[in-house]
Enzyme design. Sequence first.
Site, PDB file in Angstrom:
ATOM      1  N   THR A  34       0.805  -1.247  -0.009  1.00  0.00           N
ATOM      2  CA  THR A  34      -0.048  -0.051  -0.140  1.00  0.00           C
ATOM      3  C   THR A  34       0.926   1.402   0.042  1.00  0.00           C
ATOM      4  OG1 THR A  34      -0.155  -0.187   2.466  1.00  0.00           O
ATOM      5  CG2 THR A  34      -2.008  -0.932   1.253  1.00  0.00           C
ATOM      6  N   ALA A 123      14.245 -12.517   6.236  1.00  0.00           N
ATOM      7  CA  ALA A 123      13.101 -12.895   6.836  1.00  0.00           C
ATOM      8  C   ALA A 123      12.082 -12.049   6.633  1.00  0.00           C
ATOM      9  CB  ALA A 123      13.540 -13.286   8.388  1.00  0.00           C
ATOM     10  N   SER A 126      13.478  -6.467   7.248  1.00  0.00           N
ATOM     11  CA  SER A 126      13.945  -5.193   6.646  1.00  0.00           C
ATOM     12  C   SER A 126      15.264  -4.729   7.156  1.00  0.00           C
ATOM     13  CB  SER A 126      13.104  -3.948   6.906  1.00  0.00           C
ATOM     14  OG  SER A 126      12.978  -3.143   5.897  1.00  0.00           O
ATOM     15  N   ASP A 173       9.315   0.618   5.481  1.00  0.00           N
ATOM     16  CA  ASP A 173      10.253   0.204   6.136  1.00  0.00           C
ATOM     17  C   ASP A 173      11.210   0.989   7.183  1.00  0.00           C
ATOM     18  OD1 ASP A 173       9.470  -1.999   4.859  1.00  0.00           O
ATOM     19  OD2 ASP A 173      11.174  -2.181   3.469  1.00  0.00           O
TER      20      ASP A 173
END
Length: 380
Positions: A34, A123, A126, A173
Amino acid sequence: MRQKLLALFQESHGRLPEVIARAPGRIEFIGNHTDYNGGTVLGASIDRGVWVALAARPDGRRNFVSDLTGRLVTLAADTPVRQEGAAAWVNYPLGVLAALPAFGLPVPEGFDFAVVSNLPPGAGLSSSAALELASALAFLAATGRRDVPPATLAQIGRQAENNFVGVPCGILDQGVSAFGRKNHLVYIDCRGPRFEAVPLPPDAHFWIFNTHTQHALVDGLYTARHRECLAAAAALGVALLADVTPARLAAELASLPSIEGRRAQHVVGEIARVDQTVAALRRGDLAEAGRLLTASHRSSQTLFENSTPALDLLVDALTGRPEVFGARLTGGGFGGAVMALTSPRFDAAAASAVAAAYAEKFGTAPEVLHLRTGDGAAVL
Ligand code: GLA
């Protein structure tokens, strides 16, 4: 981690650092793809991250070392060229150095740099944004600037990623790493961007199941989704998909090509789910928040097509358990990890049962992490 960082710095550069900065990794709680569509997103900064140590050098040389490779990368200040292969991680701090002037901020010339991390790579937590933010804070502290607001830090990190590393990511992030707060989620309205802390109900627990799988073309697929979303927005006559209401999309869906239609349905539906999740969390309704998380995953699976059979199996196994409120892929997708929102009753034995169901089908067990929230990026 501090001791490990000091030992690496001393061993590689033969002296002690002048500044240490830390930035956390993040969980994408809900709001999948988004951010670059101008929408809303919720993330959590976690109690794991990246530590950077720095000391200025008078000779203009830039020496980088990481605990991942252990190899020293030496560059001259006037050759900020993109690195390839084992030295490619240096592109994140180099991208930050390249971004600083656009924000009117000074760039340190020569320095010794070291980084250690306790974020598992791949994973979806970030590590790259954490490295950008910790680097930015260290560079700025070395030039006497400890006053740069978190919103600017987040923008510097995003610009490093967009313009230097070459990934057209949004602000999620970097925004979460900059604005994170223990026991809170970070809500971002990516258009401003505007950042807000949302308290996390005390009984909410996060678990991560990392498949260690990643589509070989993951960067290309992310870029393709970005392009498809912009094409969908253009076909609807708006700049960004966040400008389209669910009602308008429903009315115009038939006029869109099918791929653009599915991407738009995911993004527009997901933005609505983010706001519903914030409302559910504010009234302490974890069951409803969990239901929305799982709905987000189903939308990724069928409409955005960024899930994989491995991620789907984990979501199915997790959501079949009574201690799990909801589960979804977290981050870009096409491999990586699933996060579960659980009650405190979900424990190591429950996690092992899920891991065993996965191993039976895919041969290897996923990495399992029980994560806590943690504070945002800071100079230590
Ligand atoms: C990656 C990007 C973010 C965001 C997510 C998907 O993590 O770096 O900007 O787009 O994917 O929501």
